[in-house]
Design an enzyme around this catalytic site. Sequence first.
Site: not given
Ligand SMILES: O=C[C@H](O)COP(=O)(O)O
Length: 249
Positions: A10, A12, A94, A96, A164, A170, A210
Amino acid sequence: MARQFFVGGNFKMNGSVESIKKIISYLNDAKLDPNTEVVIAPPALYLLLAREHLKPGLEIAAQNVFDKPNGAFTGEISVDQLKDSNITWTLLGHSERRVILQEDDAFVAAKTKAALDGGIGVILCCGESLEQRESGKTIEVVTSQLKAVAEQVKDWSKIVIAYEPIWAIGTGKVASTEQAQEVHAAIRQWLKKELGDKTAEETRIIYGGSVSEKNCKDLCKQPDIDGFLVGGASLKPAFVDIINSHLCK
Ligand SMILES: O=C[C@H](O)COP(=O)(O)O
């Protein structure tokens, strides 16, 4: 039947024409485990660019899709538009979007139904906040997010569940292998109870939060972890190591 390992990237709201082309050419040239299903999710603006450059066999997901077929919905993208652009997957739910854009369970469920009805696979995200975990509500929160979808969707064969935990996204604070396995196993139990043995056995449940080239090898050894949804690390060469982590299972 063994579940096929699944790794999503992802991106983002990151990247540019140049950097996304670079990631794609790196993936195209890398030696990837042929038994892993790989799906990348660039920002909407770059979906077509990605489809044009990514080699066949690697799939692309939108980061979101709307539940209406067309019309006056400024800023939204429809299921048919994804299909028209050869985009085969979408992320939905998600955290977010749930937290920052205030999408509720019912809206996530309606979008999941629309995507599946139109033949688009769904990477359905769920997960708890730190506060919810600390008050012992993790399983309750996660299963209620999934329940909203189960009320509208009976066939889960094109859903991949991404667990998640919000506190791990993150933050560099990955869930321990035990914490992740515990929730994945609870989700599988829930699938069995609500949707039957077959759905429970066949549905991929992937972990996100993460994930890195360092922690993926232990996580992927857990019996109920069927892959990863990777944020930050999917923008780096380390993504290839995560895709190939299944080889050590
Ligand atoms: O969609 C992915 C997740 O939100 C994980 O993000 P991250 O690997 O940056 O913690």
